[in-house]
Write a protein that holds these residues in place. Structure first.
Motif, short mmCIF file in Angstrom:
data_model
loop_
_atom_site.label_atom_id
_atom_site.label_comp_id
_atom_site.label_asym_id
_atom_site.label_seq_id
_atom_site.Cartn_x
_atom_site.Cartn_y
_atom_site.Cartn_z
N LEU A 13 0.84 -1.20 0.00
CA LEU A 13 0.00 0.00 0.00
C LEU A 13 0.87 1.25 0.00
O LEU A 13 0.59 2.22 -0.72
N GLY A 14 1.93 1.26 0.80
CA GLY A 14 2.84 2.41 0.87
C GLY A 14 3.40 2.77 -0.50
O GLY A 14 3.45 3.93 -0.90
N GLN A 15 3.83 1.74 -1.25
CA GLN A 15 4.40 1.99 -2.58
C GLN A 15 3.32 2.46 -3.56
O GLN A 15 3.58 3.30 -4.43
N LYS A 16 2.11 1.92 -3.42
CA LYS A 16 1.02 2.36 -4.31
C LYS A 16 0.65 3.82 -4.03
O LYS A 16 0.27 4.56 -4.95
N LEU A 17 0.75 4.23 -2.78
CA LEU A 17 0.50 5.65 -2.45
C LEU A 17 1.55 6.54 -3.10
O LEU A 17 1.22 7.58 -3.68
N THR A 18 2.81 6.13 -3.02
CA THR A 18 3.89 6.89 -3.66
C THR A 18 3.65 6.99 -5.17
O THR A 18 3.73 8.07 -5.77
N GLU A 19 3.32 5.86 -5.77
CA GLU A 19 3.05 5.78 -7.21
C GLU A 19 1.93 6.74 -7.62
O GLU A 19 2.02 7.47 -8.60
N LYS A 20 0.86 6.72 -6.83
CA LYS A 20 -0.32 7.53 -7.11
C LYS A 20 -0.01 9.03 -7.00
O LYS A 20 -0.40 9.82 -7.86
N VAL A 21 0.71 9.39 -5.95
CA VAL A 21 1.07 10.80 -5.75
C VAL A 21 1.94 11.30 -6.90
O VAL A 21 1.73 12.38 -7.44
N LEU A 22 2.91 10.47 -7.30
CA LEU A 22 3.81 10.88 -8.39
C LEU A 22 3.05 10.98 -9.73
O LEU A 22 3.33 11.85 -10.54
N ALA A 23 2.08 10.10 -9.93
CA ALA A 23 1.33 10.10 -11.19
C ALA A 23 0.31 11.24 -11.26
O ALA A 23 0.08 11.80 -12.33
N GLU A 24 -0.28 11.59 -10.11
CA GLU A 24 -1.42 12.51 -10.14
C GLU A 24 -1.16 13.87 -9.51
O GLU A 24 -1.87 14.83 -9.79
N GLY A 25 -0.19 13.93 -8.58
CA GLY A 25 0.18 15.22 -8.00
C GLY A 25 -0.91 15.94 -7.24
O GLY A 25 -0.94 17.17 -7.20
N ARG A 26 -1.84 15.17 -6.64
CA ARG A 26 -2.94 15.82 -5.91
C ARG A 26 -2.51 16.28 -4.52
O ARG A 26 -3.14 17.15 -3.92
N MET A 200 -13.86 -10.11 0.28
CA MET A 200 -13.99 -9.18 -0.85
C MET A 200 -12.60 -8.59 -1.11
O MET A 200 -12.24 -7.56 -0.54
N PRO A 201 -11.79 -9.26 -1.95
CA PRO A 201 -10.40 -8.83 -2.16
C PRO A 201 -10.30 -7.40 -2.69
O PRO A 201 -11.14 -6.95 -3.48
N THR A 202 -9.26 -6.69 -2.24
CA THR A 202 -9.10 -5.26 -2.50
C THR A 202 -7.85 -4.99 -3.32
O THR A 202 -6.75 -5.36 -2.91
N LEU A 203 -8.03 -4.34 -4.46
CA LEU A 203 -6.88 -3.92 -5.27
C LEU A 203 -6.14 -2.81 -4.53
O LEU A 203 -6.75 -1.84 -4.09
N ALA A 204 -4.81 -2.93 -4.42
CA ALA A 204 -4.02 -1.96 -3.66
C ALA A 204 -4.21 -0.53 -4.18
O ALA A 204 -4.24 0.43 -3.41
N GLU A 205 -4.38 -0.38 -5.50
CA GLU A 205 -4.61 0.95 -6.09
C GLU A 205 -5.91 1.57 -5.57
O GLU A 205 -5.98 2.78 -5.33
N ASP A 206 -6.94 0.74 -5.42
CA ASP A 206 -8.22 1.25 -4.91
C ASP A 206 -8.09 1.73 -3.47
O ASP A 206 -8.64 2.77 -3.09
N LEU A 207 -7.34 0.97 -2.68
CA LEU A 207 -7.14 1.35 -1.27
C LEU A 207 -6.33 2.64 -1.17
O LEU A 207 -6.64 3.53 -0.36
N ALA A 208 -5.31 2.77 -2.02
CA ALA A 208 -4.49 4.00 -2.03
C ALA A 208 -5.36 5.21 -2.39
O ALA A 208 -5.26 6.27 -1.78
N GLU A 209 -6.25 5.03 -3.38
CA GLU A 209 -7.17 6.11 -3.78
C GLU A 209 -8.07 6.51 -2.61
O GLU A 209 -8.27 7.70 -2.35
N ALA A 210 -8.59 5.52 -1.88
CA ALA A 210 -9.46 5.80 -0.73
C ALA A 210 -8.71 6.60 0.34
O ALA A 210 -9.27 7.53 0.94
N CYS A 211 -7.44 6.26 0.56
CA CYS A 211 -6.63 6.99 1.55
C CYS A 211 -6.50 8.46 1.17
O CYS A 211 -6.67 9.35 2.03
N ILE A 212 -6.22 8.71 -0.10
CA ILE A 212 -6.05 10.10 -0.54
C ILE A 212 -7.39 10.85 -0.53
O ILE A 212 -7.46 12.02 -0.13
N LEU A 213 -8.45 10.18 -0.92
CA LEU A 213 -9.79 10.80 -0.85
C LEU A 213 -10.14 11.19 0.58
O LEU A 213 -10.72 12.25 0.82
#
Length: 300
Positions: A13-26, A200-213
């Protein structure tokens, strides 16, 4: 723009958060973990070594970077290891949370804490946020204790409970159910799979998005975050086999009891996602879509 500080940034999850921040810059990111940074890209964010069991270091790092929110992903999550080593589990999953609560209260920092479906006994899933907790393992118990500390605090907090997170990163310290199933099926040697546990398996990208939201919308309270598809573990493994065209004849369905695991697992968990959909705009991928994303990432 808000600054978030993540703990456990070397984990999935930590790495997916980094990935998401770098890709989207929110948001701006300060990634922290014990030891060196394992994320391949080193630019575009700050990295600080931080051991969550060292309160002085935690305080120093958080004071230095002054984040608006802390997303606490670091935890001891191996259910059997937690059962066998309760003292260490308590330190990592409860004491470390108390350290973060104290600092977040003092500095008026939002605390986003990751929790689990294992706070429930699995007798009556899928669960809503306000259903009574009743853990059947020490791991579940440690997460309930942390939730209670957070609820009793004066911090601005949100607890995101999740289920069976899967995904892939370039440098993984441990596997997850989907990668394990794919790897085992590819070897075509017999594998035992439990047919009496539902998730109900969770895609790490979806969880990272929920954290940022949760940070962006500054929500407060408990939220259930998972995939949208409800299935048995045996079904999950069959879906993995079907997606990659692998032979299912090596699957051997067994009951949980026959595994003789150190810790008990809840039978049927699963979440009602209505609150997260309404408050956060959470919109998870289907399991099929998740496997497609994983497949594309594996192909690079």
């Amino acid at each position: 723009m808000k600054t978030i500080l993540t703990t456990g940034s070397n984990g999935l999850l930590g790495q997916k958060l980094t990935e998401k921040v770098l890709a989207e810059g929110r948001v701006k990111l300060v990634a922290t973990s014990k030891g060196l940074n394992r994320y391949p890209v080193k630019e575009g964010y700050e990295y600080a070594e931080m051991d969550i069991l060292d309160p002085e270091q935690v305080k120093y790092v958080i004071e230095k970077y002054e984040p608006n929110a802390v997303i606490h992903t670091a935890a001891m999550t191996n259910v059997d290891t937690c059962e066998a080593n309760k003292a260490l589990c308590h330190q990592l999953n409860v004491d470390a949370v108390q350290t973060l609560i104290s600092i977040c209260e003092e500095k008026n920092i939002q605390l986003i804490h990751l929790s689990t479906d294992f706070v429930f006994d699995g007798a009556d899933g899928p669960y809503q946020e306000n259903d009574p907790v009743n853990p059947v393992s020490y791991y579940g118990e440690s997460k309930v204790l942390a939730e209670e500390l957070i609820k009793d605090s004066k911090a601005n907090w949100a607890v995101l409970r999740t289920i069976l997170v899967y995904g892939i990163t370039s440098d993984m310290s441990r596997s997850n159910i989907v990668l394990w199933a794919k790897g085992a099926l590819e070897k075509a040697s017999p594998i035992n799979v439990v047919n009496d546990q539902w998730r109900m398996p969770t895609l790490a990208e979806d969880l990272a998005e929920a954290c940022i939201l949760a940070v962006e919308k500054n929500v407060n309270g408990i939220y259930h975050i998972s995939g949208k598809d409800y299935m048995s573990i045996a079904d999950l493994v069959r879906k993995v086999a079907d997606y990659w065209g692998l032979d299912k004849s090596c699957l051997n369905e067994i009951s949980s009891a026959s595994l003789n695991q150190t810790a008990k697992r809840p039978v049927k968990t699963g979440f009602v996602l209505d609150k997260a959909i309404k408050d956060l705009g959470y919109n998870p991928h289907s399991f099929e879509e998740g496997l497609k994303i994983l497949d594309q990432q594996m192909k690079g």
